[in-house]
Design a protein around this motif. Structure first.
Motif, PDB file in Angstrom:
ATOM      1  N   ASN A   1      39.025  44.013  36.203  1.00 35.52           N
ATOM      2  CA  ASN A   1      40.273  43.284  36.410  1.00 35.52           C
ATOM      3  C   ASN A   1      40.128  42.259  37.532  1.00 35.52           C
ATOM      4  OD1 ASN A   1      43.385  43.076  36.193  1.00 35.52           O
ATOM      5  ND2 ASN A   1      43.043  43.485  38.355  1.00 35.52           N
ATOM      6  N   ASN A   2      39.535  42.668  38.631  1.00 32.94           N
ATOM      7  CA  ASN A   2      39.375  41.752  39.762  1.00 32.94           C
ATOM      8  C   ASN A   2      38.439  40.589  39.419  1.00 32.94           C
ATOM      9  OD1 ASN A   2      41.037  43.459  41.115  1.00 32.94           O
ATOM     10  ND2 ASN A   2      39.507  44.226  42.539  1.00 32.94           N
ATOM     11  N   LEU A   3      37.461  40.855  38.571  1.00 32.13           N
ATOM     12  CA  LEU A   3      36.590  39.777  38.113  1.00 32.13           C
ATOM     13  C   LEU A   3      37.397  38.765  37.310  1.00 32.13           C
ATOM     14  CD1 LEU A   3      33.855  38.437  37.694  1.00 32.13           C
ATOM     15  CD2 LEU A   3      33.415  40.059  35.815  1.00 32.13           C
ATOM     16  N   GLY A   4      38.277  39.247  36.467  1.00 32.77           N
ATOM     17  CA  GLY A   4      39.143  38.341  35.719  1.00 32.77           C
ATOM     18  C   GLY A   4      40.009  37.491  36.648  1.00 32.77           C
ATOM     19  N   VAL A   5      40.474  38.090  37.735  1.00 36.06           N
ATOM     20  CA  VAL A   5      41.273  37.350  38.715  1.00 36.06           C
ATOM     21  C   VAL A   5      40.431  36.276  39.396  1.00 36.06           C
ATOM     22  CG1 VAL A   5      42.530  37.546  40.898  1.00 36.06           C
ATOM     23  CG2 VAL A   5      42.865  39.257  39.102  1.00 36.06           C
ATOM     24  N   ALA A   6      39.205  36.634  39.764  1.00 40.41           N
ATOM     25  CA  ALA A   6      38.320  35.656  40.411  1.00 40.41           C
ATOM     26  C   ALA A   6      38.036  34.482  39.480  1.00 40.41           C
ATOM     27  CB  ALA A   6      37.013  36.334  40.823  1.00 40.41           C
TER      28      ALA A   6
END
Length: 467
Positions: free
Chosen positions: A387-392
């Protein structure tokens, strides 16, 4: 943001002992969103997207875990057997104590508005439970069915079996909270405590509150203040529970010392277990209080509350405190806490997540992407990192890549993803920004969520207005 849903890392309750240490001279009596924004879980940043962090799931009081049978030693112990009063309280199981559960929910409202009848997935909102076992109901998030099951079992209970009735009450109320029927939960919990508070004689009432009321039920009762919007009253009640935990741990420790002098090995072990139990409970209440401080933007108070829990340099707790500093914009203090964690070889994933969050807070999304790709490569099932990768990627304008990353996780583990609200929120945001047919993509996501998520989802995460 609901404080029960803020991220909290796991911790060892033994490492929280300093939080409960009383000075020798102290007394035991002292003591909404736009189409381009994304759901933020700690730490918040100045960017437009939402990052999540590794956590225990501690949203509402969970009906998955059975509550402890009492706040203190159980009524079956030898020392209490002769003292247990005769209890017969039929009002606790009266049908009038309960309200009917609505046969609709916000997810059904969205389906009726956006999905054609022939494409709507079938959803059972009757709450029928007789043909299912408890485990399957829990695993499918069927909180409506569990709530009705506990109601049926309560009205059929023996009024003398108070030690079995009260845990069923906790299960009923926590299911209502899971369904986000907060007004109904408040009404039924108020009914329960009205009956308990009117028990006579006083000695029987005191015995029930001291020995039989599950501690988790006390926490849920305090939660009523939060749902009513009384943040200060909520904090007062939570601090009262912390005080109780400290007092009960101290009493159990003193009794254990006396038994140790008498060489009563079995009883000493029992008292040591009580000390550990009350310390763990107090530590968890402290984390809930810290979450409330965070919601109130009282970041200094939250860090001061959690700092004593970090005396043993617990990597998880130091990370939690560091993330609170990030939300407050105190990057230097956050980095100091993260540096403590970086010395831990056994917590490499936690170290990398902290590094990614720090880079995000500094606006270095390229660095955040690099670190998170490494975490995902090592553990593809770490959906927090995914999820955090998608945000980045979103914050770099790489919308197509962000959608591919999140949709890949959804295909791989749909049952887990459709109940993770920040993940759904971020994917919905990417759909809005990337595609001209973003609403059609969100409709497809709605259908999948309706098929798999069960009850209690906060539908605002899908960013589909109901009016």
């Amino acid at each position: 943001m609901d404080p029960a849903e803020l991220v909290r890392p796991p911790f060892d309750p033994q490492e929280a002992a300093a939080f409960f240490h009383d000075d020798e001279n102290s007394s035991s009596d002292d003591s909404t969103v736009s189409s381009s924004s994304a759901r933020v879980q700690p730490p918040a940043t100045t960017g437009t997207a939402s990052a999540t962090t590794p956590s225990d799931k501690t949203t509402q009081p969970s009906p998955v875990l059975p509550p402890s049978s009492a706040s203190g030693p159980g009524p079956d112990s030898d020392e209490d057997e002769d003292e247990m009063p005769d209890l017969y309280i039929p009002a606790l199981i009266a049908p009038t104590m309960f309200l009917p559960i609505p046969n609709t929910d916000p997810l059904s409202t969205l389906l009726n508005k956006y999905i054609l009848p022939e494409k709507r997935p079938m959803r059972d909102l009757t709450g029928e439970w007789q043909r299912h076992d408890f485990h399957s109901l829990v695993m499918s998030n069927s909180w409506r069915a569990i709530a009705r099951m506990t109601r049926d079992r309560l009205v059929a209970s023996n009024p003398e079996e108070i030690s079995a009735i009260l845990p069923l009450w906790f299960l009923r109320l926590s299911c209502l909270a899971r369904l986000r029927l907060f007004n109904q939960c408040t009404a039924e919990c108020t009914n329960l405590y009205s009956v308990l508070s009117s028990i006579e004689p006083l000695s029987s009432r005191k015995y029930i509150f001291d020995r039989l009321v599950p501690f988790e039920l006390e926490v849920l009762h305090a939660r009523l203040k939060y749902w009513a919007g009384d943040s200060v009253g909520y904090l007062d009640m939570m601090y009262g529970l912390v005080k109780k935990c400290k007092l009960m741990a101290k009493i159990a420790l003193e009794e254990g010392e006396r038994e140790r002098e008498k060489q009563m090995e079995r009883e000493r072990r029992g008292r040591a277990a009580l000390v550990a139990m009350w310390r763990e409970r107090g530590s968890r209440i402290a984390l809930i209080i810290a979450s409330q401080f965070i919601e109130m933007k009282e970041f200094t108070a939250a860090t001061r509350l959690l700092a004593p829990l970090c005396t043993s340099s617990s990597p998880e707790l130091c990370s939690a405190v560091g993330r609170i500093y990030l939300q407050a914009g105190l990057l230097d203090q956050a980095l100091a806490e993260f540096n403590i964690v970086s010395e831990s070889i056994r917590h490499k994933t936690l170290v990398n997540m902290n590094a990614a969050l720090m880079a995000s807070a500094q606006g270095d999304w390229v660095r955040a992407e690099e670190v998170l790709r490494g975490v995902v490569a090592t553990n593809p099932d770490d959906f927090v990192a995914v999820n955090n990768l998608g945000v980045a990627l979103l914050n770099q304008g790489k919308l197509k890549e962000g959608i591919e990353v999140l949709e890949g996780a959804l295909r791989k583990s749909p049952f887990e993803i459709v109940t993770t609200e920040p993940f759904l929120f971020n994917l919905s945001t990417l759909y809005e920004l990337r595609a001209s047919h973003g609403m059609e993509l969100k409709k497809d996501l709605l259908i999948q969520v309706a098929q798999l998520s069960g009850d209690g989802l906060r539908t605002t995460c899908l960013k589909m207005p109901t009016n």
